[in-house]
Design a protein around this motif. Sequence first.
Motif, PDB file in Angstrom:
ATOM      1  N   GLY A  97     -24.406 -18.339   1.250  1.00  0.00           N
ATOM      2  CA  GLY A  97     -24.783 -19.385   2.205  1.00  0.00           C
ATOM      3  C   GLY A  97     -25.921 -18.944   3.111  1.00  0.00           C
ATOM      4  O   GLY A  97     -26.256 -17.747   3.202  1.00  0.00           O
ATOM      5  N   ALA A  98     -26.511 -19.932   3.792  1.00  0.00           N
ATOM      6  CA  ALA A  98     -27.522 -19.606   4.798  1.00  0.00           C
ATOM      7  C   ALA A  98     -26.889 -18.793   5.918  1.00  0.00           C
ATOM      8  O   ALA A  98     -27.566 -18.053   6.634  1.00  0.00           O
ATOM      9  N   SER A  99     -25.569 -18.932   6.071  1.00  0.00           N
ATOM     10  CA  SER A  99     -24.870 -18.193   7.135  1.00  0.00           C
ATOM     11  C   SER A  99     -25.072 -16.686   6.949  1.00  0.00           C
ATOM     12  O   SER A  99     -25.399 -15.972   7.905  1.00  0.00           O
ATOM     13  N   GLU A 100     -24.886 -16.210   5.722  1.00  0.00           N
ATOM     14  CA  GLU A 100     -25.097 -14.774   5.499  1.00  0.00           C
ATOM     15  C   GLU A 100     -26.589 -14.423   5.582  1.00  0.00           C
ATOM     16  O   GLU A 100     -26.960 -13.342   6.063  1.00  0.00           O
ATOM     17  N   SER A 173     -33.565 -30.378  12.685  1.00  0.00           N
ATOM     18  CA  SER A 173     -32.602 -29.740  13.573  1.00  0.00           C
ATOM     19  C   SER A 173     -31.167 -30.212  13.405  1.00  0.00           C
ATOM     20  O   SER A 173     -30.879 -31.400  13.458  1.00  0.00           O
ATOM     21  N   ASN A 174     -30.306 -29.253  13.217  1.00  0.00           N
ATOM     22  CA  ASN A 174     -28.907 -29.432  13.541  1.00  0.00           C
ATOM     23  C   ASN A 174     -28.805 -28.785  14.909  1.00  0.00           C
ATOM     24  O   ASN A 174     -29.141 -27.593  15.018  1.00  0.00           O
ATOM     25  N   PRO A 175     -28.488 -29.478  15.980  1.00  0.00           N
ATOM     26  CA  PRO A 175     -27.690 -30.694  16.081  1.00  0.00           C
ATOM     27  C   PRO A 175     -28.447 -31.982  16.419  1.00  0.00           C
ATOM     28  O   PRO A 175     -27.794 -33.027  16.539  1.00  0.00           O
ATOM     29  N   ALA A 201     -36.910 -19.118  10.311  1.00  0.00           N
ATOM     30  CA  ALA A 201     -36.970 -20.576  10.146  1.00  0.00           C
ATOM     31  C   ALA A 201     -35.784 -21.021   9.292  1.00  0.00           C
ATOM     32  O   ALA A 201     -35.691 -20.675   8.115  1.00  0.00           O
ATOM     33  N   ASP A 202     -34.878 -21.748   9.931  1.00  0.00           N
ATOM     34  CA  ASP A 202     -33.684 -22.242   9.250  1.00  0.00           C
ATOM     35  C   ASP A 202     -34.006 -23.652   8.763  1.00  0.00           C
ATOM     36  O   ASP A 202     -33.960 -24.610   9.532  1.00  0.00           O
ATOM     37  N   GLU A 203     -34.334 -23.739   7.472  1.00  0.00           N
ATOM     38  CA  GLU A 203     -34.847 -25.017   6.942  1.00  0.00           C
ATOM     39  C   GLU A 203     -33.878 -25.649   5.950  1.00  0.00           C
ATOM     40  O   GLU A 203     -34.279 -26.291   4.985  1.00  0.00           O
ATOM     41  N   VAL A 204     -32.568 -25.490   6.212  1.00  0.00           N
ATOM     42  CA  VAL A 204     -31.583 -25.946   5.226  1.00  0.00           C
ATOM     43  C   VAL A 204     -31.538 -27.464   5.057  1.00  0.00           C
ATOM     44  O   VAL A 204     -31.014 -27.958   4.071  1.00  0.00           O
ATOM     45  N   TYR A 205     -32.113 -28.195   6.025  1.00  0.00           N
ATOM     46  CA  TYR A 205     -32.108 -29.668   5.912  1.00  0.00           C
ATOM     47  C   TYR A 205     -33.462 -30.214   5.480  1.00  0.00           C
ATOM     48  O   TYR A 205     -33.766 -31.382   5.712  1.00  0.00           O
ATOM     49  N   ARG A 206     -34.302 -29.396   4.866  1.00  0.00           N
ATOM     50  CA  ARG A 206     -35.689 -29.803   4.624  1.00  0.00           C
ATOM     51  C   ARG A 206     -35.811 -31.044   3.745  1.00  0.00           C
ATOM     52  O   ARG A 206     -36.818 -31.744   3.801  1.00  0.00           O
ATOM     53  N   ASP A 232     -32.412 -20.517   3.636  1.00  0.00           N
ATOM     54  CA  ASP A 232     -32.239 -21.706   2.824  1.00  0.00           C
ATOM     55  C   ASP A 232     -30.807 -21.759   2.300  1.00  0.00           C
ATOM     56  O   ASP A 232     -30.067 -20.778   2.402  1.00  0.00           O
ATOM     57  N   SER A 233     -30.446 -22.906   1.718  1.00  0.00           N
ATOM     58  CA  SER A 233     -29.067 -23.097   1.277  1.00  0.00           C
ATOM     59  C   SER A 233     -28.996 -24.250   0.294  1.00  0.00           C
ATOM     60  O   SER A 233     -29.800 -25.182   0.375  1.00  0.00           O
ATOM     61  N   ILE A 234     -28.007 -24.191  -0.609  1.00  0.00           N
ATOM     62  CA  ILE A 234     -27.794 -25.366  -1.468  1.00  0.00           C
ATOM     63  C   ILE A 234     -26.734 -26.295  -0.863  1.00  0.00           C
ATOM     64  O   ILE A 234     -26.491 -27.370  -1.392  1.00  0.00           O
ATOM     65  N   SER A 235     -26.121 -25.867   0.262  1.00  0.00           N
ATOM     66  CA  SER A 235     -25.017 -26.649   0.840  1.00  0.00           C
ATOM     67  C   SER A 235     -25.406 -28.096   1.099  1.00  0.00           C
ATOM     68  O   SER A 235     -24.695 -29.025   0.721  1.00  0.00           O
ATOM     69  N   LYS A 236     -26.534 -28.278   1.775  1.00  0.00           N
ATOM     70  CA  LYS A 236     -26.932 -29.641   2.167  1.00  0.00           C
ATOM     71  C   LYS A 236     -27.860 -30.235   1.115  1.00  0.00           C
ATOM     72  O   LYS A 236     -27.799 -31.425   0.833  1.00  0.00           O
ATOM     73  N   ARG A 237     -28.730 -29.376   0.549  1.00  0.00           N
ATOM     74  CA  ARG A 237     -29.703 -29.869  -0.446  1.00  0.00           C
ATOM     75  C   ARG A 237     -29.000 -30.593  -1.587  1.00  0.00           C
ATOM     76  O   ARG A 237     -29.435 -31.637  -2.030  1.00  0.00           O
ATOM     77  N   ALA A 243     -19.972 -24.165  -2.548  1.00  0.00           N
ATOM     78  CA  ALA A 243     -20.485 -23.137  -3.468  1.00  0.00           C
ATOM     79  C   ALA A 243     -20.853 -21.858  -2.722  1.00  0.00           C
ATOM     80  O   ALA A 243     -20.843 -20.779  -3.304  1.00  0.00           O
ATOM     81  N   ARG A 244     -21.172 -21.960  -1.464  1.00  0.00           N
ATOM     82  CA  ARG A 244     -21.533 -20.813  -0.617  1.00  0.00           C
ATOM     83  C   ARG A 244     -22.726 -20.032  -1.178  1.00  0.00           C
ATOM     84  O   ARG A 244     -22.675 -18.806  -1.363  1.00  0.00           O
ATOM     85  N   ILE A 245     -23.802 -20.750  -1.448  1.00  0.00           N
ATOM     86  CA  ILE A 245     -25.013 -20.094  -1.947  1.00  0.00           C
ATOM     87  C   ILE A 245     -26.196 -20.444  -1.055  1.00  0.00           C
ATOM     88  O   ILE A 245     -26.472 -21.624  -0.789  1.00  0.00           O
TER      89      ILE A 245
HETATM   90  C1  LIG Z   1     -28.737 -25.381  10.766  1.00  0.00           C
HETATM   91  C2  LIG Z   1     -27.770 -24.761   9.824  1.00  0.00           C
HETATM   92  N1  LIG Z   1     -28.000 -23.528   9.382  1.00  0.00           N
HETATM   93  C3  LIG Z   1     -27.147 -22.908   8.556  1.00  0.00           C
HETATM   94  C4  LIG Z   1     -25.998 -23.522   8.129  1.00  0.00           C
HETATM   95  C5  LIG Z   1     -25.069 -22.770   7.222  1.00  0.00           C
HETATM   96  O1  LIG Z   1     -25.216 -23.205   5.906  1.00  0.00           O
HETATM   97  P1  LIG Z   1     -24.423 -22.543   4.702  1.00  0.00           P
HETATM   98  O2  LIG Z   1     -23.385 -23.536   4.285  1.00  0.00           O
HETATM   99  O3  LIG Z   1     -25.473 -22.376   3.643  1.00  0.00           O
HETATM  100  O4  LIG Z   1     -23.868 -21.255   5.154  1.00  0.00           O
HETATM  101  C6  LIG Z   1     -25.697 -24.814   8.556  1.00  0.00           C
HETATM  102  C7  LIG Z   1     -24.454 -25.473   8.138  1.00  0.00           C
HETATM  103  O5  LIG Z   1     -24.053 -26.482   8.667  1.00  0.00           O
HETATM  104  C8  LIG Z   1     -26.608 -25.444   9.431  1.00  0.00           C
HETATM  105  O6  LIG Z   1     -26.369 -26.671   9.899  1.00  0.00           O
END
Ligand SMILES: Cc1ncc(COP(=O)(O)O)c(C=O)c1O
Length: 399
Positions: A97-100, A173-175, A201-206, A232-237, A243-245
Motif C-alpha cells: 500500500g501507499a501506507s508502507e 487531497s484527502n480530506p 507527493a501522495d498522488e493516490v487519487y490522481r 502511489d497505490s492501486i487501492s483507489k485507482r 490488495a494492499r499494493i
Molecule cells: C491520501 C492517502 N494516502 C495514502 C493512503 C493509503 O493508501 P493504501 O491503501 O495504498 O495504503 C490513503 C488511503 O485512504 C490516502 O487517502
Amino acid sequence: MKVSQRVKEVPYSAIRKLTPFADEAKKKGKKIYHLNIGEPDTETPGEFFDAIKNYDTKRLGYAHSKGLVELREATSKYYKDRGVDFDPDDEIVITTGASEALVFSLICVSDLGDKILTCNPFYSNYHTIFRQIGVNPQTFDTHVEDGYKLPDYETILAAVTEETSAILISNPSNPTGAVYTEEEIRRLARVAKERDLFIIADEVYREYVFDNDEFISFAEIEGIEDRLIVLDSISKRFGACGARIGSVASKNKDLMKEVVKLATGRLAAPTIDQIGATKLYDVSTDYFEDVKNEYQRRRDCIYEELSKIDGVKVYPSRGAFYVMPELPVDNTEDFAKWLLTDFDVDGETVMVAPADGFYHDSDAGKKQVRIAFVLNCEDLKKAIRILNLGIIEYNKLKK
Ligand SMILES: Cc1ncc(COP(=O)(O)O)c(C=O)c1O
C-alpha cells in the motif's frame, strides 16, 4: 510490564474513532449511511481475480523485495503513458500500500524529531504514521471558504524551520477534495528548492479529477527530480483497497537504494496481490473514465444537497471523493457521536468523520466534518437529508 509511552501517543484513526458507537447503533437495528470511510464501492476489475485464479504454482514464495519485475514494469509503463519516466529497475519499489510507501519515504528523509511540513487539514493517518516514526507535523492552513487552496509562497515559506526535512502533500487531497493547479505545485516546489527539502507527493487519487481539469503531477515539474518521491497505490485507482499494493518512486537513486534496504528488511510485499495488480494495468482507460464520471455525479449530488442546508459552508470538490464542509454546530465530534447514539429518521442515521483529527494545532476542524462520497446518488441524497434533520434537532437540544 507496561505498554510503551510512544504507542500511547499514537492517536486513534480519526476516521474510525466513532466505530464502537456505530456498532452499538447497528446492534439496535439502526441503518447507517457510512460517509466516514474513503473506500470505493466500485467493483475491482475482473482482471485482478482472473490473474490470481490462473496463477499456477505449487509453492507460494516471497516476491523480490523491490516487487515483482512485471508489476514494476507495468507501473513504469503507467507513468510513461502519462509522460513521466521512472525506471522499473532502480526507481520504483512496490510496497504494501501507499501506507508502507509513506513509512519508507519518511524514514529515508527524516531523523527522530524532524518536522514534516504539510497543509492543514491533512490525511489523518499521517498523524498515526508520524507518531510511529518519531517525526512531528508542521502545518500551514488552508480554508473551507476558497475550497482549501494553498496559501501564498511567503506563508508556506514562513512555516519552514531548521528541523523541517520534507514537504508532504496529498494531491488530489484527502480530506478536502482540493486539486492543486500547476502554479500551486510550482509554489511548493519553489519552497522545497529554497529551503532544500524533499517533496513527498501522495498522488493516490490522481485518476479522480473532475470538470475536465488536468491533473498535474509533481513528477512533471522540472528541476526537483532529485528531491521528489512519489507515492502511489492501486487501492483507489482500481477500487482494490484489500490488495494492499502501492509503490514508491523517485529519480534519486541514492535515496531509492535506502528504500530498497528497508524493503529488504520486511522481505516482500504480498506475492498473490502483486500477481493480480500486474494485470490491473491491462485494464482499458475507459474504466477510469467511467469510474471518474460516477464520482463526478456523486460530487454534484453532494454539493447540491449540502448547499441547501442553512449555515453550511461548502464548495464543489475538484477531485478525490471527499468534501470537508463546515457545519452550523458547536462541536462536530459531539454531533457525529450523537447522530449515532441518539438520533435517527425512521431507523436510519448517518456517520461522518469529525474533522478535528485532520488538523494539527488548529481548532478549525471542530466545526467541520469530512464526507466521503462513496455511496450512489440516491443514498447520498437520503444521507444528507438525514444530516440536515440531525443538525436542526441537535441545535434545538443545545438551546
Ligand atoms: C491520501 C492517502 N494516502 C495514502 C493512503 C493509503 O493508501 P493504501 O491503501 O495504498 O495504503 C490513503 C488511503 O485512504 C490516502 O487517502
